[in-house]
Design a protein around this motif. Sequence first.
Motif, PDB file in Angstrom:
ATOM      1  N   SER A 139       0.835  -1.185   0.000  1.00 47.64           N
ATOM      2  CA  SER A 139       0.000   0.000   0.000  1.00 47.64           C
ATOM      3  C   SER A 139       0.881   1.250   0.000  1.00 47.64           C
ATOM      4  N   TYR A 187      -0.082   9.846   2.304  1.00 49.19           N
ATOM      5  CA  TYR A 187       0.005  10.952   3.254  1.00 49.19           C
ATOM      6  C   TYR A 187       1.218  10.723   4.156  1.00 49.19           C
ATOM      7  N   PHE A 240      -4.861   9.168  10.953  1.00 43.91           N
ATOM      8  CA  PHE A 240      -5.067   7.841  10.394  1.00 43.91           C
ATOM      9  C   PHE A 240      -3.843   6.961  10.642  1.00 43.91           C
ATOM     10  N   ASP A 248      -3.589   4.209   8.852  1.00 44.74           N
ATOM     11  CA  ASP A 248      -3.350   3.837   7.466  1.00 44.74           C
ATOM     12  C   ASP A 248      -3.062   5.105   6.669  1.00 44.74           C
ATOM     13  N   SER A 306      -2.433   5.523   3.731  1.00 42.58           N
ATOM     14  CA  SER A 306      -2.995   5.591   2.383  1.00 42.58           C
ATOM     15  C   SER A 306      -4.360   6.275   2.404  1.00 42.58           C
ATOM     16  N   ARG A 307      -4.898   6.489   3.624  1.00 45.00           N
ATOM     17  CA  ARG A 307      -6.232   7.088   3.737  1.00 45.00           C
ATOM     18  C   ARG A 307      -6.196   8.525   4.228  1.00 45.00           C
ATOM     19  N   GLY A 308      -5.150   8.906   4.941  1.00 44.46           N
ATOM     20  CA  GLY A 308      -5.100  10.268   5.452  1.00 44.46           C
ATOM     21  C   GLY A 308      -3.834  10.502   6.262  1.00 44.46           C
ATOM     22  N   GLN A 310      -1.293  11.714   9.455  1.00 45.41           N
ATOM     23  CA  GLN A 310      -1.210  11.415  10.893  1.00 45.41           C
ATOM     24  C   GLN A 310      -0.405  12.526  11.562  1.00 45.41           C
TER      25      GLN A 310
END
Length: 215
Positions: free
Chosen positions: A48, A52, A167, A169, A171-173, A175
Amino acid sequence: MTRRATPLLARAARAIALMVVAAAALPGCRPSDGEARHAHPAPPAPASVAAYQVNIRRPSGPPLIELAGADPQGRAASVACSTCHSVRKPNLENKTAASLDEFHQGLTVNHGALACYACHSPDNADTLRLADGTTVEYVDVMTLCSQCHSKQAESFAHGAHGGMNGFWDLSRGPQTKNNCIDCHDPHAPKYPKMVVDFKPHDRFLDASEEPHDRH
């Protein structure tokens, strides 16, 4: 073996070679799927992609001392550490709040037996310094903390210390992680004990509530 038999054997060998090449070209004689994978390993599945990044909060710069009084125009004033410390000779023996004066009154110092100039640069009060004398800017205060608190720094790097928002993850947002001094007072860094309290009211766990109150 006679001389006459040698040309015959050579022609037979060429015939066999031609048959092998022709057989390999046939669909039914191609290598099986397993053999093909062995000859040409499939590329690994793509991991992945981190779209971000992890943002670590940083102080804006050297701390400013807020003055109790106001300037001639009635505005609140603040001064940098270097305002006084650039004209005063550093006292390398200062280790307790009792030996401090002026703007340091009321300061709590409970960080081992460290002297003030173990962390603050005596040559430039608006910077910090490492144990080897290397200058560190205030925005990089975590570098200073990590030289003694390596275990905490290691846990921080693995996400087990420091807290975060955002996040897991990437790949979603994005941190965002706290800085050391977001949670710890550098002069009295011991984190206060957690106070155990009753669990918060939970409408899903409280069976005494009427069904219509659970919505």
